[in-house]
Design an enzyme around this catalytic site. Structure first.
Site, PDB file in Angstrom:
ATOM      1  N   TYR A  54       0.845  -1.197   0.000  1.00  0.00           N
ATOM      2  CA  TYR A  54       0.000   0.000   0.000  1.00  0.00           C
ATOM      3  C   TYR A  54       0.883   1.251   0.000  1.00  0.00           C
ATOM      4  O   TYR A  54       1.936   1.291   0.616  1.00  0.00           O
ATOM      5  CB  TYR A  54      -1.015   0.004   1.153  1.00  0.00           C
ATOM      6  CG  TYR A  54      -0.476  -0.286   2.529  1.00  0.00           C
ATOM      7  CD1 TYR A  54      -0.087   0.741   3.383  1.00  0.00           C
ATOM      8  CD2 TYR A  54      -0.403  -1.598   3.000  1.00  0.00           C
ATOM      9  CE1 TYR A  54       0.375   0.483   4.659  1.00  0.00           C
ATOM     10  CE2 TYR A  54       0.063  -1.879   4.271  1.00  0.00           C
ATOM     11  CZ  TYR A  54       0.454  -0.834   5.097  1.00  0.00           C
ATOM     12  OH  TYR A  54       0.920  -1.097   6.361  1.00  0.00           O
ATOM     13  N   CYS A 148     -16.388  -7.012  20.218  1.00  0.00           N
ATOM     14  CA  CYS A 148     -17.331  -8.130  20.109  1.00  0.00           C
ATOM     15  C   CYS A 148     -17.419  -8.946  21.392  1.00  0.00           C
ATOM     16  O   CYS A 148     -18.496  -9.405  21.779  1.00  0.00           O
ATOM     17  CB  CYS A 148     -16.956  -9.031  18.935  1.00  0.00           C
ATOM     18  SG  CYS A 148     -15.176  -9.314  18.767  1.00  0.00           S
ATOM     19  N   CYS A 159     -13.671 -15.006  18.783  1.00  0.00           N
ATOM     20  CA  CYS A 159     -14.887 -15.416  19.502  1.00  0.00           C
ATOM     21  C   CYS A 159     -15.966 -15.940  18.563  1.00  0.00           C
ATOM     22  O   CYS A 159     -17.030 -16.338  19.012  1.00  0.00           O
ATOM     23  CB  CYS A 159     -15.431 -14.247  20.322  1.00  0.00           C
ATOM     24  SG  CYS A 159     -15.805 -12.759  19.337  1.00  0.00           S
ATOM     25  N   GLY A 400      16.691 -37.570  46.995  1.00  0.00           N
ATOM     26  CA  GLY A 400      16.912 -36.163  47.291  1.00  0.00           C
ATOM     27  C   GLY A 400      16.204 -35.752  48.555  1.00  0.00           C
ATOM     28  O   GLY A 400      15.548 -36.555  49.231  1.00  0.00           O
ATOM     29  N   GLY A 402      13.472 -32.909  49.806  1.00  0.00           N
ATOM     30  CA  GLY A 402      12.518 -31.912  49.354  1.00  0.00           C
ATOM     31  C   GLY A 402      12.007 -31.036  50.473  1.00  0.00           C
ATOM     32  O   GLY A 402      12.519 -31.063  51.600  1.00  0.00           O
ATOM     33  N   GLY A 405      10.806 -33.311  53.307  1.00  0.00           N
ATOM     34  CA  GLY A 405      11.697 -34.328  53.864  1.00  0.00           C
ATOM     35  C   GLY A 405      12.375 -35.135  52.774  1.00  0.00           C
ATOM     36  O   GLY A 405      12.433 -34.727  51.607  1.00  0.00           O
ATOM     37  N   VAL A 406      12.879 -36.310  53.160  1.00  0.00           N
ATOM     38  CA  VAL A 406      13.649 -37.163  52.255  1.00  0.00           C
ATOM     39  C   VAL A 406      12.718 -37.860  51.264  1.00  0.00           C
ATOM     40  O   VAL A 406      11.614 -38.282  51.604  1.00  0.00           O
ATOM     41  CB  VAL A 406      14.439 -38.217  53.062  1.00  0.00           C
ATOM     42  CG1 VAL A 406      15.186 -39.171  52.127  1.00  0.00           C
ATOM     43  CG2 VAL A 406      15.431 -37.525  53.989  1.00  0.00           C
ATOM     44  N   VAL A 407      13.198 -37.978  50.000  1.00  0.00           N
ATOM     45  CA  VAL A 407      12.482 -38.720  48.964  1.00  0.00           C
ATOM     46  C   VAL A 407      13.351 -39.911  48.566  1.00  0.00           C
ATOM     47  O   VAL A 407      14.543 -39.751  48.285  1.00  0.00           O
ATOM     48  CB  VAL A 407      12.189 -37.854  47.717  1.00  0.00           C
ATOM     49  CG1 VAL A 407      11.390 -38.652  46.691  1.00  0.00           C
ATOM     50  CG2 VAL A 407      11.433 -36.591  48.109  1.00  0.00           C
ATOM     51  N   ASP A 512       2.987 -23.665  43.005  1.00  0.00           N
ATOM     52  CA  ASP A 512       4.449 -23.731  43.085  1.00  0.00           C
ATOM     53  C   ASP A 512       5.007 -24.388  41.823  1.00  0.00           C
ATOM     54  O   ASP A 512       5.893 -25.231  41.888  1.00  0.00           O
ATOM     55  CB  ASP A 512       4.876 -24.514  44.327  1.00  0.00           C
ATOM     56  CG  ASP A 512       6.340 -24.271  44.698  1.00  0.00           C
ATOM     57  OD1 ASP A 512       6.985 -23.413  44.048  1.00  0.00           O
ATOM     58  OD2 ASP A 512       6.839 -24.940  45.625  1.00  0.00           O
TER      59      ASP A 512
END
Length: 650
Positions: A54, A148, A159, A400, A402, A405-407, A512
């Site tokens: 244009y 709209c 929409c 690990g 967390g 506590g412990v995992v 989180d």
């Protein structure tokens, strides 16, 4: 030469064979900045096969002057009418819109006939574009709002569904990399009609016959054994995750509903079909098998579509490469990979290409599948089991430490891999969580870490979940990924959005969401974990936005200032998680402390664009970081956006 003003339609210019249309229109400014004034100017528009240009225009001499702007035809996503605004002047009664990457371009024709001529020609020219839209906004974007639907995000999905003729959309998505040349019939109707969607599968119901997609060994006396490929009859469906069924010998029991598929429907009964597998995972599996002509069929990144992934060694000593072919539908509801080879069903198509290359780099020689080792998680360790006897758990190694506590990694009944969170006393509001655990166990999705049950009869209590062998996403990004492609990283982000979209639909807020709270399966699938657990934390530093343990770096202004959590605060956190992915695990705002982050983020600071993310990937992050929660997309919107981008890049 006639003047172009007034109702003069198209000026023929025999010296420029590529020119399709030429007209003088009123053009509305695009307001790419919020502070830009809204104005209307006359421009000379010229359409060619590749571009809309244009120009400034001299009405007295009827001549074009300097070029003011262009739009590449291949970037156009939608061309439609626009409803004129109330009390608009006569020269703005016939507006239409051209939607492309930079937003809507609003143009006002002198007559309805000229407007329809341009819309018709433009739709014909763009009909094979990749990103044609299904929905659009029928009214203008004015004063930072769509008139709209009153949405306040300029990039918000339309929409209104595009108008239909004979029950089909008047748009068409390009279904192959090389479009077929238009036939005379297509030229006549200007736009080929897309195929009708496949008929909706009936909802499962008692009395229905199903086929076992995976082997299932009973975990409790109430369960029924499943043998892959055998038929079973559904007797009762009191639980969405566990159905009571009978086998062909009349034995009854409970089966996991996600291990079976309705007989006679779907691709699940074929070994070559690998559902829930993305491009990168398919390539890894095919390269591991290392067979020339090895193939599988997987879900495409675009929902409801399928892709054939094929490994070829090219007949030489090369290490081999993977090719991906979209299975395309025809307007007659047939399927093809290679043009002119159409089939009524996908299994018929695969059978043909197992014997004929027909346009592919090789015929499909060897089925490659991970079905045997890729059985999905069950919602609990057997029907009705949520309280787990700790004597049935074997602890093998520590994974690990967390928040709670412990995992540890372990086994249930000596054979099922599990992760066991040993909850440190005083770290959790235990009674409230135990009640919630019964609800959380029923949440089941391929991109959520499955909660199997709890041990609450002793202290400390245990939370028993699905075990994912590649561990935490944050560590996986930092230590295990070797030169990942931006597409591979986007696939990981898509996994997260799909799990979060499920939680969003269940009206569950994570609170989180971060790379540290996602885990990675053996094949690279990312799953969200610890959703909702932050509600039960008793640590003041964690529950207060002033605390050093609070996830300040993943929190939006409304959480930092007012502790207002919602699905939209999870969306903000996803934007930060996506940034973590594309920086391969860097710390957000790494040079700022928590106090500085609260001040600067509330004042408009945003994370920079990662080197591995181009502008399109970064735009997904930035739309998650809008100041106002209502201006952020939903997770379902994000799933669609990433699906479209992956499909385009495939």
């Amino acid at each position: 030469m006639r003047n172009l003003r007034g109702d003069v339609a198209v000026k023929a210019d025999w010296t420029m064979s590529e020119k399709l249309l030429e007209n003088v229109f009123m053009k509305r400014s695009q307001q790419k900045k919020k502070t830009s004034p809204l104005n209307y100017k006359e421009r000379l528009f010229i359409l060619t096969k590749n571009k809309i240009s244009y120009y400034d225009y001299d009405p007295e001499k009827g001549k074009k002057k300097g070029l003011k702007g262009t739009v590449d035809v291949e970037k156009i996503k939608c061309v439609e009418n626009v409803c004129p605004e109330e009390n608009s002047p006569a020269e703005r009664q016939y507006p239409f819109q051209i939607i492309y990457d930079e937003g809507p371009l609003y143009v006002f024709a002198k007559t309805d006939k000229i407007r329809e001529q341009w819309i018709h020609k433009l739709k014909q020219v763009v009909r094979f574009n990749k990103d044609l839209m299904q929905k659009y906004h029928p009214c203008f974007w004015v004063d930072s709002m769509w008139l709209c639907c009153q949405q306040e995000v300029k990039q918000a999905l339309g929409c209104r569904v595009l108008e239909t003729h004979n029950g089909a959309f008047t748009r068409s998505r390009r279904e192959s990399r090389k479009p077929l040349p238009p036939t005379p019939a297509e030229e006549k109707i200007s736009r080929p009609l897309p195929p009708q969607p496949p008929p909706r599968q009936p909802d499962p119901s008692p009395g229905m016959t199903v086929i076992a997609e995976y082997e299932y060994t009973p975990m409790t006396e109430q369960d029924l054994q499943l043998r892959k490929g055998e038929e079973y009859t559904i007797l009762e469906m009191v639980d969405a995750n566990w159905w009571r069924a009978s086998d062909q010998y009349g034995k009854e029991g409970y089966i996991p509903s996600n291990y079976v598929v309705e007989a006679g429907n779907g691709l699940e009964k074929f070994d070559w079909y690998c559902s829930h597998m993305n491009r990168s995972q398919a390539e890894n599996l095919l390269r591991t098998e290392n067979k020339d002509g090895g193939f599988l069929v997987r879900d495409s990144s675009k929902a409801g579509k399928y892709t054939v992934s094929l490994f070829t060694k090219g007949g030489g000593d090369t290490p081999g490469s993977c090719r991906h072919y979209n299975i395309c539908p025809t307007p007659q509801s047939q399927f093809y990979v290679a043009e002119k080879h159409n089939f009524s069903t996908i299994p018929d198509l695969i059978n043909y290409h197992q014997h004929n290359a027909a346009g592919m780099v090789s015929r499909l020689k060897y089925i490659v599948s991970n079905r045997a080792m890729n059985a999905p998680s069950t919602a609990g360790l057997g029907y009705g089991v949520w309280e787990i006897d700790p004597r049935h758990l074997t602890f093998i190694k520590e994974l690990g430490n967390g928040q709670f506590g412990v995992v540890k990694y372990g086994k249930w009944q000596g054979q099922h891999d599990v992760a066991i969170k040993m909850i440190k006393e005083g770290s959790m509001s235990e009674d409230d969580f135990i009640e919630e655990a019964k609800v959380m166990m029923k949440l089941r999705h391929k991109n959520l870490v499955q909660l199997y049950g709890v041990c609450t009869k002793q202290r400390p209590i245990y939370i028993v979940t699905e075990f994912l062998s590649n561990g935490c996403l944050l560590n996986y990004l930092r230590e295990d990924l070797n030169h990942p492609s931006p597409i591979r990283l986007l696939e990981m982000c898509k996994d997260v959005t799909e799990g979060m979209a499920y939680l969003e639909a269940q009206q569950y807020i994570h609170r989180d969401l971060a790379a540290r709270n996602c885990l990675v399966d053996y094949n690279g699938t990312v799953k969200v974990t610890d959703f909702g657990l932050s509600r039960y934390v008793l640590d003041d530093e964690y529950t207060s936005s002033a605390g050093s343990k609070f996830p300040v770096r993943w929190s939006p202004p409304e959480v930092l200032l007012y502790c207002k959590f919602s699905s939209k605060s999870d969306v903000w956190a996803f934007g930060v998680l996506m940034w973590e992915v594309y920086t391969l695990g860097r710390m957000p705002y790494e040079r700022l402390n928590n106090t500085e982050i609260v001040e600067k983020v509330s004042g408009g600071l945003r994370l920079y664009r990662p080197q591995l993310a181009n502008e399109r990937f970064y735009s997904i992050m930035t739309i998650c970081w809008q100041d106002k929660p209502d201006e952020r997309p939903t997770f379902q919107d994000l799933v669609g956006t990433i699906e479209d981008l992956l499909y385009e890049l495939q």
